[in-house]
Design a protein around this motif. Structure first.
Motif, PDB file in Angstrom:
ATOM      1  N   ALA A  82      -9.408   3.383  -1.566  1.00 58.68           N
ATOM      2  CA  ALA A  82      -9.709   4.213  -2.993  1.00 58.68           C
ATOM      3  C   ALA A  82      -8.785   3.630  -4.049  1.00 58.68           C
ATOM      4  O   ALA A  82      -9.355   3.346  -5.094  1.00 58.68           O
ATOM      5  CB  ALA A  82      -9.318   5.664  -2.663  1.00 58.68           C
ATOM      6  N   GLU A  83      -7.658   3.548  -3.682  1.00 55.51           N
ATOM      7  CA  GLU A  83      -6.596   2.879  -4.799  1.00 55.51           C
ATOM      8  C   GLU A  83      -7.060   1.364  -5.344  1.00 55.51           C
ATOM      9  O   GLU A  83      -6.980   1.031  -6.142  1.00 55.51           O
ATOM     10  CB  GLU A  83      -5.206   2.967  -4.396  1.00 55.51           C
ATOM     11  N   SER A  84      -7.318   0.680  -4.168  1.00 54.66           N
ATOM     12  CA  SER A  84      -7.976  -0.740  -4.406  1.00 54.66           C
ATOM     13  C   SER A  84      -9.193  -0.579  -5.154  1.00 54.66           C
ATOM     14  O   SER A  84      -9.324  -1.542  -6.381  1.00 54.66           O
ATOM     15  CB  SER A  84      -8.301  -1.332  -3.250  1.00 54.66           C
ATOM     16  N   LEU A  85      -9.997   0.144  -4.912  1.00 50.75           N
ATOM     17  CA  LEU A  85     -11.233   0.006  -5.807  1.00 50.75           C
ATOM     18  C   LEU A  85     -10.939   0.528  -7.184  1.00 50.75           C
ATOM     19  O   LEU A  85     -11.707   0.033  -8.288  1.00 50.75           O
ATOM     20  CB  LEU A  85     -12.270   1.111  -5.057  1.00 50.75           C
ATOM     21  N   VAL A 145      -4.457  -4.399  11.028  1.00 49.18           N
ATOM     22  CA  VAL A 145      -5.490  -3.264  10.465  1.00 49.18           C
ATOM     23  C   VAL A 145      -4.430  -2.054   9.926  1.00 49.18           C
ATOM     24  O   VAL A 145      -3.508  -1.649  10.800  1.00 49.18           O
ATOM     25  CB  VAL A 145      -6.317  -3.018  11.370  1.00 49.18           C
ATOM     26  N   PRO A 146      -4.492  -1.658   8.622  1.00 45.36           N
ATOM     27  CA  PRO A 146      -3.610  -0.771   8.133  1.00 45.36           C
ATOM     28  C   PRO A 146      -3.373   0.485   9.099  1.00 45.36           C
ATOM     29  O   PRO A 146      -2.333   1.006   9.335  1.00 45.36           O
ATOM     30  CB  PRO A 146      -4.110  -0.578   6.715  1.00 45.36           C
ATOM     31  N   HIS A 147      -4.588   0.953   9.498  1.00 49.30           N
ATOM     32  CA  HIS A 147      -4.457   2.374  10.132  1.00 49.30           C
ATOM     33  C   HIS A 147      -3.786   2.014  11.451  1.00 49.30           C
ATOM     34  O   HIS A 147      -3.227   3.275  11.895  1.00 49.30           O
ATOM     35  CB  HIS A 147      -5.886   2.748  10.386  1.00 49.30           C
ATOM     36  N   THR A 148      -3.974   1.078  12.071  1.00 49.82           N
ATOM     37  CA  THR A 148      -3.343   0.794  13.670  1.00 49.82           C
ATOM     38  C   THR A 148      -1.918   0.049  13.475  1.00 49.82           C
ATOM     39  O   THR A 148      -1.080   0.387  14.382  1.00 49.82           O
ATOM     40  CB  THR A 148      -4.264   0.152  14.419  1.00 49.82           C
ATOM     41  N   MET A 205       0.767  -1.379   0.066  1.00 50.79           N
ATOM     42  CA  MET A 205      -0.062   0.043   0.060  1.00 50.79           C
ATOM     43  C   MET A 205       1.112   1.167   0.009  1.00 50.79           C
ATOM     44  O   MET A 205       2.127   1.125   0.410  1.00 50.79           O
ATOM     45  CB  MET A 205      -0.925   0.122   1.117  1.00 50.79           C
ATOM     46  N   ASN A 206       0.441   2.384  -0.459  1.00 51.55           N
ATOM     47  CA  ASN A 206       0.923   3.597  -0.361  1.00 51.55           C
ATOM     48  C   ASN A 206       0.791   4.054   0.940  1.00 51.55           C
ATOM     49  O   ASN A 206       1.727   4.469   1.641  1.00 51.55           O
ATOM     50  CB  ASN A 206       0.742   4.508  -1.645  1.00 51.55           C
ATOM     51  N   THR A 207      -0.483   4.425   1.343  1.00 47.88           N
ATOM     52  CA  THR A 207      -1.003   5.087   2.732  1.00 47.88           C
ATOM     53  C   THR A 207      -2.196   4.358   3.122  1.00 47.88           C
ATOM     54  O   THR A 207      -3.030   3.858   2.166  1.00 47.88           O
ATOM     55  CB  THR A 207      -0.950   6.636   2.759  1.00 47.88           C
ATOM     56  N   ALA A 208      -2.238   4.294   4.476  1.00 49.14           N
ATOM     57  CA  ALA A 208      -3.484   3.605   4.895  1.00 49.14           C
ATOM     58  C   ALA A 208      -4.759   4.555   4.665  1.00 49.14           C
ATOM     59  O   ALA A 208      -5.695   3.819   4.421  1.00 49.14           O
ATOM     60  CB  ALA A 208      -3.499   3.534   6.642  1.00 49.14           C
ATOM     61  N   GLU A 209      -4.543   5.747   4.508  1.00 50.33           N
ATOM     62  CA  GLU A 209      -5.649   6.425   4.206  1.00 50.33           C
ATOM     63  C   GLU A 209      -6.097   6.433   2.673  1.00 50.33           C
ATOM     64  O   GLU A 209      -7.397   6.556   2.531  1.00 50.33           O
ATOM     65  CB  GLU A 209      -5.493   8.057   4.154  1.00 50.33           C
TER      66      GLU A 209
END
Length: 330
Positions: free
Chosen positions: A13-16, A195-198, A5-9
Motif C-alpha cells: 500500500a505504501e509503495s503504491l 519475501v517480506p512476509h516470510t 519498509m516499515n512493515t511487511a503488511e
C-alpha cells in the motif's frame, strides 16, 4: 533481512501511494484505491486492463498510460488481485468500447480475472487473453501450460498501441492470439527471492550454482547448474528461445529483462551476447529492450525474451507511449 519498509503488511500500500504520487501526470487511484488507472481515459477506446501480485514492478502499474494499459490491479506480494478489484477497474475504465483483460498464465490470476469477467459481463463487453511465453513450464507437462513472464510486457505494449489507434475488441483479441506463439522467454537466477512476509529466500544456491528456468514469483527452475561464464549462460538461454520461434520470420525484438537485483552493466553484457547469438543464426534484431521491467523483487537474475514481429506490429511498437516505465514518441 534488511529492506526499506516499515512493515511487511503495509509495504504494498505504501509503495503504491508513492508510485501514484511520483507519476501523477500518468495515473490516479481508481475507486476505493483498489486499482491504478490512466489519468485521462479516452471515450470510445477499448480499455486494456491487466494486473497481478506486487513484487513485479514496474509491471503492471508502470505500464498504465498512453499506448499501453488503461488500468492495473495489484495484489499482495506475489498474490493475484481479487475479483472485486478487477471488476472495479472494468467499471471505471470501460468508456463504451469494452475491455480486454491481459492475464498472465498463473492459476490464481486466471481464476480471479475469469470470475471478474463473469461478474461484469452483463454490463460490459469483455474479452480475455492469456499470456504464456515462458519456455520452462512447457517441460513440466502438468496441464497448466506456459507461465506468463517478461513477454507480457511486449503483449501489453502492442495491444495498448493497437487500442490507442482505435482497434475494436474482436480485432484486439485476434491480434493477441496471433502474437502468442511468436513470443518466448526463459530466465536464470544467481539467487532466490527474499519475501517480506516470510523473511526467507524462496530457494538457496551455493556459491558455485545457478538456477536455470526460474519464474517471476521466485519459483525454482528445472535444473541447478554449475556457475559458468556469462557467455555460456546467456547463449544457453538464447539458443532455447531461438529454437522455439526463429523459423517463423527473420525480424525480431530482443528483450533482456532484469529480475530485480541485476545491475544494468550485467544486463547490457547479456544483451550483447544474446544479440550476437541471434545475428550469427540469421535473425535480424530490429528492436530491443533492456532493463528491469518484469521483476521478482530482489532476485539476482535475468531473462531473455524473443518476439518475432510483423511490419504492422513493429509500427505499433514504435507508436507513441507515455507511461512511468516506457516513454517514447511523445
Amino acid at each position: 533481512m534488511k529492506k526499506f519498509m516499515n512493515t511487511a503488511e503495509t509495504m504494498v500500500a505504501e509503495s503504491l501511494d508513492g508510485f501514484v504520487r511520483a507519476h501523477e501526470e500518468f495515473v490516479v487511484f481508481g475507486a476505493d484505491r483498489k486499482f491504478v488507472r490512466r489519468r485521462h481515459l479516452i471515450p470510445g477506446k477499448v480499455a486494456i486492463i491487466s494486473g497481478g501480485g506486487a513484487g513485479h514492478e514496474p509491471m503492471h502499474i508502470g505500464f498504465v498510460g498512453r499506448g499501453m494499459l488503461d488500468a492495473a490491479c495489484v495484489g499482495h506480494i506475489f498474490t493475484s488481485p481479487t475479483p472485486d478489484q478487477i471488476v472495479g477497474a472494468i467499471e471505471e475504465a470501460d468508456t463504451g468500447a469494452g475491455c480486454l483483460l491481459v492475464v498472465k498464465n498463473y492459476d490464481g490470476d486466471v481464476m480471479n480475472f475469469e470470475m471478474a469477467a463473469e461478474m461484469a459481463s452483463s454490463r460490459h463487453k469483455i474479452e480475455m487473453v492469456i499470456v504464456s511465453d515462458d519456455i520452462e513450464t512447457a517441460r513440466t507437462q502438468d496441464g497448466r501450460g506456459r507461465r506468463g513472464v517478461a513477454g507480457t510486457v511486449i503483449v501489453e505494449r502492442l495491444l495498448g498501441a493497437a487500442a490507442e489507434k482505435g482497434m475494436a475488441l474482436p480485432a484486439l483479441k485476434a491480434l493477441a492470439g496471433d502474437l502468442s506463439p511468436r513470443v518466448r522467454s526463459m530466465g536464470v537466477a544467481l539467487t532466490g527471492v527474499t519475501v517480506p512476509h516470510t523473511q526467507r529466500s524462496t530457494f538457496a544456491l551455493g556459491p558455485s550454482e545457478i538456477e536455470m528456468g526460474v519464474g517471476i514469483h521466485g519459483e525454482p527452475g528445472h535444473e541447478r547448474e554449475p556457475f559458468s561464464s556469462a557467455d555460456a549462460i546467456i547463449t544457453h538461454l538464447s539458443e532455447t528461445v531461438f529454437k522455439e520461434v526463429a523459423p517463423v520470420a527473420d525480424k525480431a525484438l530482443l528483450f533482456v529483462n532484469g529480475l530485480g537485483g541485476t545491475p544494468p552493466a550485467e544486463l547490457y553484457l547479456a544483451y550483447n551476447t544474446a544479440h550476437r547469438f541471434m545475428t550469427d543464426h540469421g535473425l535480424r534484431i530490429v528492436r530491443s529492450l533492456v532493463g528491469p521491467y518484469a521483476t521478482s523483487l530482489d532476485m539476482q537474475g535475468l531473462s531473455v525474451t524473443l518476439a518475432i514481429l510483423s511490419e504492422e506490429e513493429l509500427l505499433l511498437w514504435d507508436s507513441p507511449v507515455a507511461t512511468a516505465a516506457l516513454r517514447w514518441g511523445c
